[in-house]
Design a protein around this motif. Structure first.
Motif, PDB file in Angstrom:
ATOM      1  N   CYS A 147       0.841  -1.203   0.000  1.00  0.00           N
ATOM      2  CA  CYS A 147       0.000   0.000   0.000  1.00  0.00           C
ATOM      3  C   CYS A 147       0.873   1.248   0.000  1.00  0.00           C
ATOM      4  O   CYS A 147       1.428   1.646   1.030  1.00  0.00           O
ATOM      5  N   SER A 148       0.977   1.898  -1.150  1.00  0.00           N
ATOM      6  CA  SER A 148       1.878   3.045  -1.304  1.00  0.00           C
ATOM      7  C   SER A 148       1.485   4.225  -0.425  1.00  0.00           C
ATOM      8  O   SER A 148       2.345   5.047  -0.063  1.00  0.00           O
ATOM      9  N   ALA A 149       0.209   4.342  -0.076  1.00  0.00           N
ATOM     10  CA  ALA A 149      -0.223   5.459   0.760  1.00  0.00           C
ATOM     11  C   ALA A 149       0.516   5.492   2.087  1.00  0.00           C
ATOM     12  O   ALA A 149       0.725   6.562   2.671  1.00  0.00           O
ATOM     13  N   LEU A 150       0.943   4.336   2.576  1.00  0.00           N
ATOM     14  CA  LEU A 150       1.651   4.308   3.852  1.00  0.00           C
ATOM     15  C   LEU A 150       3.029   4.949   3.748  1.00  0.00           C
ATOM     16  O   LEU A 150       3.602   5.333   4.773  1.00  0.00           O
ATOM     17  N   HIS A 151       3.554   5.078   2.542  1.00  0.00           N
ATOM     18  CA  HIS A 151       4.813   5.811   2.399  1.00  0.00           C
ATOM     19  C   HIS A 151       4.628   7.289   2.740  1.00  0.00           C
ATOM     20  O   HIS A 151       5.531   7.915   3.307  1.00  0.00           O
ATOM     21  N   LEU A 152       3.474   7.857   2.401  1.00  0.00           N
ATOM     22  CA  LEU A 152       3.219   9.242   2.794  1.00  0.00           C
ATOM     23  C   LEU A 152       3.247   9.361   4.311  1.00  0.00           C
ATOM     24  O   LEU A 152       3.772  10.346   4.853  1.00  0.00           O
ATOM     25  N   ALA A 153       2.716   8.358   5.002  1.00  0.00           N
ATOM     26  CA  ALA A 153       2.764   8.359   6.460  1.00  0.00           C
ATOM     27  C   ALA A 153       4.208   8.351   6.960  1.00  0.00           C
ATOM     28  O   ALA A 153       4.526   9.003   7.967  1.00  0.00           O
ATOM     29  N   GLU A 154       5.094   7.630   6.274  1.00  0.00           N
ATOM     30  CA  GLU A 154       6.503   7.613   6.678  1.00  0.00           C
ATOM     31  C   GLU A 154       7.084   9.024   6.719  1.00  0.00           C
ATOM     32  O   GLU A 154       7.819   9.385   7.642  1.00  0.00           O
ATOM     33  N   TYR A 155       6.795   9.810   5.694  1.00  0.00           N
ATOM     34  CA  TYR A 155       7.326  11.172   5.634  1.00  0.00           C
ATOM     35  C   TYR A 155       6.823  12.032   6.789  1.00  0.00           C
ATOM     36  O   TYR A 155       7.465  13.021   7.153  1.00  0.00           O
ATOM     37  N   ARG A 156       5.674  11.683   7.343  1.00  0.00           N
ATOM     38  CA  ARG A 156       5.029  12.528   8.352  1.00  0.00           C
ATOM     39  C   ARG A 156       5.269  12.064   9.779  1.00  0.00           C
ATOM     40  O   ARG A 156       4.689  12.614  10.719  1.00  0.00           O
ATOM     41  N   THR A 157       6.101  11.057   9.976  1.00  0.00           N
ATOM     42  CA  THR A 157       6.356  10.569  11.325  1.00  0.00           C
ATOM     43  C   THR A 157       7.186  11.568  12.118  1.00  0.00           C
ATOM     44  O   THR A 157       7.876  12.427  11.573  1.00  0.00           O
ATOM     45  N   THR A 158       7.102  11.447  13.442  1.00  0.00           N
ATOM     46  CA  THR A 158       7.900  12.253  14.359  1.00  0.00           C
ATOM     47  C   THR A 158       8.742  11.314  15.221  1.00  0.00           C
ATOM     48  O   THR A 158       8.185  10.495  15.951  1.00  0.00           O
ATOM     49  N   PRO A 159      10.083  11.400  15.134  1.00  0.00           N
ATOM     50  CA  PRO A 159      10.862  12.248  14.226  1.00  0.00           C
ATOM     51  C   PRO A 159      10.750  11.755  12.790  1.00  0.00           C
ATOM     52  O   PRO A 159      10.321  10.618  12.558  1.00  0.00           O
ATOM     53  N   PRO A 160      11.148  12.584  11.809  1.00  0.00           N
ATOM     54  CA  PRO A 160      11.064  12.164  10.406  1.00  0.00           C
ATOM     55  C   PRO A 160      12.031  11.029  10.115  1.00  0.00           C
ATOM     56  O   PRO A 160      13.002  10.812  10.862  1.00  0.00           O
ATOM     57  N   PRO A 161      11.808  10.287   9.039  1.00  0.00           N
ATOM     58  CA  PRO A 161      12.687   9.163   8.714  1.00  0.00           C
ATOM     59  C   PRO A 161      14.074   9.643   8.322  1.00  0.00           C
ATOM     60  O   PRO A 161      14.258  10.794   7.905  1.00  0.00           O
ATOM     61  N   PRO A 162      15.077   8.777   8.444  1.00  0.00           N
ATOM     62  CA  PRO A 162      16.414   9.135   7.946  1.00  0.00           C
ATOM     63  C   PRO A 162      16.385   9.305   6.434  1.00  0.00           C
ATOM     64  O   PRO A 162      15.415   8.916   5.775  1.00  0.00           O
ATOM     65  N   ARG A 163      17.430   9.882   5.912  1.00  0.00           N
ATOM     66  CA  ARG A 163      17.516  10.105   4.472  1.00  0.00           C
ATOM     67  C   ARG A 163      18.615   9.233   3.878  1.00  0.00           C
ATOM     68  O   ARG A 163      19.521   8.777   4.578  1.00  0.00           O
ATOM     69  N   ARG A 164      18.515   8.995   2.569  1.00  0.00           N
ATOM     70  CA  ARG A 164      19.517   8.198   1.874  1.00  0.00           C
ATOM     71  C   ARG A 164      19.669   8.716   0.454  1.00  0.00           C
ATOM     72  O   ARG A 164      18.893   9.553  -0.015  1.00  0.00           O
TER      73      ARG A 164
END
Length: 235
Positions: A147-164
């Motif tokens: 479910c790709s919509a859950l990726h949008l949730a990843e961006y909105r987590t606190t703290p935000p996800p790490p970057r790569r």
């Protein structure tokens, strides 16, 4: 937005596409993921393809990787329905070279426009506009693990996800581009889906496998809460 697996149903993707469009009606818009991990040497799909190859073979394989062209590049890993929608006359496709979406219907240009090339599935992607529209999501014989919509949730987590760093080949000249974005991780999506309140979900079955429909906004909001709690526990 539909994620689908038609394998084993005997249904042609054109038939399913037309049934979905009929159900939406003339004012409705159908969106599918049209992702292309095949043009990236930093994708999980690429790492699986080069597993066991020596350095010379890896370089040779990389030299033959097809560049992304939004008008012509297929999306074979997304399934027959996604490729059918992408190739239907009048379809619109977003511009991201790895995580594009394709759509049919009157709102497709509006929803899929402006997909920033350095934002997979966050605030500068069509997922944010689908969230604003409170789109319906249909998991047709697939689970929340895709479910790709859950990726949008990843961006909105606190703290935000790490970057790569991500890298892919694009354009007719085959130019390689590199950029940074959130380190996306779908490994817990199935568990997130299992913990969603049941009143958010409409569940059915087709051809021996589950079908789930829901409104995007409340599910993404609940997923943000879940993922933020998980992050705090692990910190």
């Amino acid at each position: 937005m539909v994620h689908a697996s038609l394998s084993g149903t005997g249904a042609a993707p054109e038939t399913v596409r037309d049934a979905l469009l009929d159900a939406l009606g003339p004012g409705g818009t159908l969106v599918v993921p049209a992702f292309t991990p095949e043009n990236s040497d930093t994708s999980r799909a690429h790492q699986q393809l080069i597993e066991g190859l020596d350095e010379r073979a890896v370089r040779a394989f990389r030299a033959t990787m097809p560049p992304y062209d939004p008008d012509t590049t297929p999306c074979p890993t997304m399934g027959a329905l996604a490729e059918c929608v992408r190739t239907t006359p009048g379809a619109v496709r977003s511009a991201h070279p790895q995580t594009s979406l394709a759509g049919l219907g009157p709102r497709a240009p509006e929803l899929l426009d402006g997909h920033h090339p350095h934002c997979h599935l966050g605030e500068r992607s069509p997922l944010a506009r689908l969230y604003e529209a409170d789109a319906r999501i249909l998991l047709l014989r697939v689970g929340f693990e895709v479910c790709s919509a859950l990726h949008l949730a990843e961006y909105r987590t606190t703290p935000p996800p790490p970057r790569r760093t991500y890298r892919c080949v694009v354009g007719k000249r085959g130019n390689w581009v590199e950029y940074e974005d959130a380190a996306l991780d779908d490994s817990d999506f199935a568990a997130v889906g299992e913990r969603l309140p049941s009143d958010l979900l409409m569940r059915r079955e087709w051809s021996g496998r589950p079908v789930t429909q829901f409104r995007m906004r409340r599910v993404v909001d609940d997923a943000v809460r879940q993922m933020s709690c998980e992050t705090r526990r692990l910190a």
